[in-house]
Design a protein around this motif. Structure first.
Motif, short mmCIF file in Angstrom:
data_model
loop_
_atom_site.label_atom_id
_atom_site.label_comp_id
_atom_site.label_asym_id
_atom_site.label_seq_id
_atom_site.Cartn_x
_atom_site.Cartn_y
_atom_site.Cartn_z
N GLY A 251 55.69 66.39 42.37
CA GLY A 251 54.57 66.09 43.25
C GLY A 251 53.89 67.33 43.79
N GLN A 252 53.92 68.41 43.02
CA GLN A 252 53.37 69.70 43.45
C GLN A 252 52.42 70.28 42.40
OE1 GLN A 252 54.69 72.19 46.21
NE2 GLN A 252 54.91 70.18 47.18
N TRP A 253 51.44 71.02 42.89
CA TRP A 253 50.62 71.85 42.01
C TRP A 253 51.34 73.18 41.81
CZ3 TRP A 253 46.30 70.58 39.41
CH2 TRP A 253 45.54 69.47 39.84
N TYR A 254 51.45 73.62 40.56
CA TYR A 254 52.10 74.88 40.24
C TYR A 254 51.16 75.78 39.43
CZ TYR A 254 56.61 73.02 41.73
OH TYR A 254 57.65 72.50 42.47
N ALA A 255 51.18 77.06 39.76
CA ALA A 255 50.48 78.04 38.92
C ALA A 255 51.21 78.12 37.59
CB ALA A 255 50.46 79.40 39.60
N ALA A 256 50.49 77.91 36.50
CA ALA A 256 51.12 77.81 35.18
C ALA A 256 50.84 79.00 34.27
CB ALA A 256 50.69 76.53 34.48
N GLY B 153 40.69 78.31 21.20
CA GLY B 153 41.18 78.18 19.84
C GLY B 153 42.66 78.45 19.66
N ARG B 154 43.38 78.77 20.77
CA ARG B 154 44.80 79.11 20.63
C ARG B 154 45.62 78.38 21.68
NH1 ARG B 154 45.60 85.49 20.38
NH2 ARG B 154 47.75 84.73 20.23
N PRO B 155 46.56 77.52 21.28
CA PRO B 155 47.45 76.86 22.25
C PRO B 155 48.36 77.88 22.94
CG PRO B 155 47.53 75.79 20.09
CD PRO B 155 46.83 77.09 19.90
N HIS B 156 48.74 77.54 24.15
CA HIS B 156 49.62 78.43 24.93
C HIS B 156 50.75 77.59 25.52
CE1 HIS B 156 50.88 81.75 27.48
NE2 HIS B 156 50.83 80.96 28.53
N GLY B 157 51.99 77.92 25.20
CA GLY B 157 53.14 77.18 25.70
C GLY B 157 53.68 77.77 26.99
N VAL B 158 54.05 76.91 27.93
CA VAL B 158 54.68 77.33 29.18
C VAL B 158 55.82 76.36 29.49
CG1 VAL B 158 52.58 78.35 30.14
CG2 VAL B 158 53.12 75.96 30.63
N THR B 159 56.74 76.80 30.34
CA THR B 159 57.81 75.94 30.82
C THR B 159 57.75 75.88 32.33
OG1 THR B 159 59.22 76.52 28.95
CG2 THR B 159 60.28 75.50 30.84
N ILE B 160 57.68 74.68 32.89
CA ILE B 160 57.64 74.46 34.33
C ILE B 160 58.66 73.39 34.68
CG2 ILE B 160 56.22 73.74 36.30
CD1 ILE B 160 53.79 74.71 34.84
N LEU B 161 59.53 73.68 35.64
CA LEU B 161 60.56 72.74 36.07
C LEU B 161 61.40 72.26 34.89
CD1 LEU B 161 58.53 72.77 38.48
CD2 LEU B 161 59.18 70.41 38.91
N GLY B 162 61.63 73.14 33.93
CA GLY B 162 62.44 72.80 32.77
C GLY B 162 61.71 72.01 31.71
N ARG B 163 60.42 71.72 31.91
CA ARG B 163 59.65 70.94 30.94
C ARG B 163 58.72 71.85 30.14
NH1 ARG B 163 57.53 65.14 32.47
NH2 ARG B 163 57.54 65.22 30.20
N MET C 158 41.03 77.96 38.67
CA MET C 158 40.20 78.75 39.58
C MET C 158 40.85 80.11 39.83
SD MET C 158 40.74 77.14 43.46
CE MET C 158 39.17 77.90 43.91
N ARG C 159 40.02 81.06 40.19
CA ARG C 159 40.47 82.42 40.50
C ARG C 159 41.39 82.97 39.40
NH1 ARG C 159 38.38 85.97 44.56
NH2 ARG C 159 37.43 84.65 46.16
N ASP C 160 40.96 82.78 38.15
CA ASP C 160 41.64 83.37 37.00
C ASP C 160 43.01 82.77 36.73
OD1 ASP C 160 39.49 85.18 36.68
OD2 ASP C 160 40.37 86.51 38.19
N CYS C 161 43.27 81.55 37.24
CA CYS C 161 44.57 80.94 37.06
C CYS C 161 44.44 79.46 36.71
CB CYS C 161 45.39 81.09 38.35
SG CYS C 161 47.09 80.50 38.23
N VAL C 162 45.38 78.97 35.91
CA VAL C 162 45.46 77.56 35.57
C VAL C 162 46.62 76.94 36.35
CG1 VAL C 162 45.84 75.87 33.74
CG2 VAL C 162 44.52 77.96 33.27
N PHE C 163 46.33 75.93 37.16
CA PHE C 163 47.33 75.21 37.92
C PHE C 163 47.58 73.85 37.26
CE2 PHE C 163 45.30 78.15 40.82
CZ PHE C 163 46.34 78.63 41.61
N VAL C 164 48.83 73.43 37.26
CA VAL C 164 49.22 72.15 36.66
C VAL C 164 49.93 71.31 37.72
CG1 VAL C 164 50.67 71.02 34.93
CG2 VAL C 164 49.43 73.12 34.34
N TYR C 165 49.59 70.02 37.77
CA TYR C 165 50.24 69.12 38.70
C TYR C 165 51.41 68.43 38.01
CZ TYR C 165 51.13 65.37 42.01
OH TYR C 165 51.73 64.51 42.90
N MET C 166 52.59 68.51 38.66
CA MET C 166 53.80 67.86 38.14
C MET C 166 54.05 66.60 38.95
SD MET C 166 54.52 69.91 35.69
CE MET C 166 56.17 69.43 35.19
N PRO C 167 53.79 65.42 38.41
CA PRO C 167 53.81 64.17 39.18
C PRO C 167 55.21 63.79 39.66
CG PRO C 167 53.52 63.72 36.86
CD PRO C 167 53.44 65.20 37.00
N SER C 168 55.23 63.00 40.74
CA SER C 168 56.47 62.48 41.30
C SER C 168 56.36 60.97 41.41
CB SER C 168 56.74 63.08 42.68
OG SER C 168 55.71 62.72 43.59
#
Length: 347
Positions: free
Chosen positions: A19-24, A33-43, A119-129
């Motif tokens: 239930g939080q927004w996280y900087a990803a 044109g290029r996918p980018h993989g990240v891991t957040i909260l183990g996902r 925004m501000r050069d960053c991508v934030f992702v919401y992790m639902p609860s």
């Protein structure tokens, strides 16, 4: 409280609150044109830009055979798995199976999608609860919305639980010890008391007898859907023109032993002075700021994962204690909401 519930709360906090927004990711990492993989909260997640340049986010899992979509490619704004070419859109729906026209998989929403905000050069992702499955509006720090604040975003991966990073930020007293040889934090008294003032959006922990000499206070913003900090670092005259040096910091759990830290290093400044400070920052100050950040990283990474089980806190740790209390309360509420939802489903 039962031992089982205590253990569940501890695990949830270690993994990271939902239930939080996280900087990803930094915006520049999500290249067209290029996918980018990240891991957040183990996902494992995959980010990419669609045909309009907007960032999309899905679970990093091809529903066909489980290959990572981040190893694929962007196809007409959608994402295509490199293993067998299966194409999905930003909602997680299979739009095409090139190897088999009119395949029965087409049109199925097969994997989870995630809401993003850039925004501000960053991508934030919401992790639902369970209690907040839909993303609430992203509440940007005031500095992000004020164009008078100029800044640079730095990002680092630390080999420690994100809780250690939060503890570090809620502990202004460490500045005059750990960073005593730095360009900006070499001044100030090494003895003091700390005070804590609660705010509508979290709390401020600060030194009682000293202001404006060192890392003397932190505003920990802890809302229902966001956690970040702001603090000021006094700049010597050699740092050039402008107001105080402000830091806006977000921490993102990767897993239970790693995290990302995102720090915006900002200054309120305009005109030619802004250009002068930008040049000075890139030419001299950035390296010195990274040196300070590395001191934090090295100290926290060398601490044992279970240090909290043996620590002995004292008065200076009131900010650390308050941060932990708020995390515990939020984790307990999330687990209660999940249990209630499971009970309703079972009926």
């Amino acid at each position: 409280m039962s031992t089982d519930l205590k253990d569940r709360i501890e695990r949830r906090i270690n993994q990271g609150l939902l239930g939080q927004w996280y900087a990803a990711a930094k915006s520049v990492q999500v290249k067209p044109g290029r996918p980018h993989g990240v891991t957040i909260l183990g996902r494992n997640l995959v980010l990419w830009r669609d045909a309009a340049g907007q960032v999309q986010c899905l679970e990093d899992f091809c529903p066909h055979r489980g290959a990572k979509l981040s190893r694929g490619e962007v196809h007409e704004g959608n994402i295509a798995c490199r293993y067998h070419g299966v194409i999905l859109d930003g909602t997680g729906t299979i739009v095409q199976v090139p190897a088999m026209p009119e395949c029965a998989l087409e049109g199925r929403r097969a994997i989870e999608s995630f809401t993003v905000h850039e925004m501000r050069d960053c991508v934030f992702v919401y992790m639902p609860s369970a209690e907040r499955p839909t993303a609430p509006p992203f509440q940007a720090p005031a500095e992000f919305l004020d164009e008078a604040w100029e800044g640079f975003l730095c990002m680092s991966r630390w080999g420690c639980n994100y809780r250690y990073a939060l503890d570090n930020l809620a502990d202004p007293m460490h500045g005059c010890y750990l960073h005593a040889q730095s360009f900006t934090l070499a001044y100030g008294a090494k003895q003091d008391l700390m005070k804590l003032d609660r705010t509508d959006d979290g709390f401020i922990v600060s030194r009682v007898q000293q202001q404006g000499e060192n890392f003397d206070w932190t505003h920990m913003v802890v809302t229902e859907a966001q956690t970040y900090c702001r603090l000021d670092i006094p700049y010597p005259k050699a740092a050039g023109p402008g107001s105080v040096f402000r830091i806006i910091g977000f921490t993102t759990p990767i897993d239970e032993t790693h995290c990302y830290v995102f720090f915006w290093r900002m200054r309120k400044i305009d005109g030619l002075a802004r250009q002068a400070w930008r040049f000075l920052y890139r030419a001299m100050l950035e390296e010195r700021h990274w040196h300070v950040l590395e001191q934090d990283r090295e100290m926290l990474e060398d601490m044992p994962d279970d240090a909290r089980m043996r620590e002995m806190l004292y008065q200076h740790d009131i900010g650390v204690s308050r941060m932990r209390q708020m995390l515990t309360r939020a984790a307990k509420a999330q687990i209660a909401a999940e249990d209630a939802a499971a009970a309703r489903t079972a009926v």
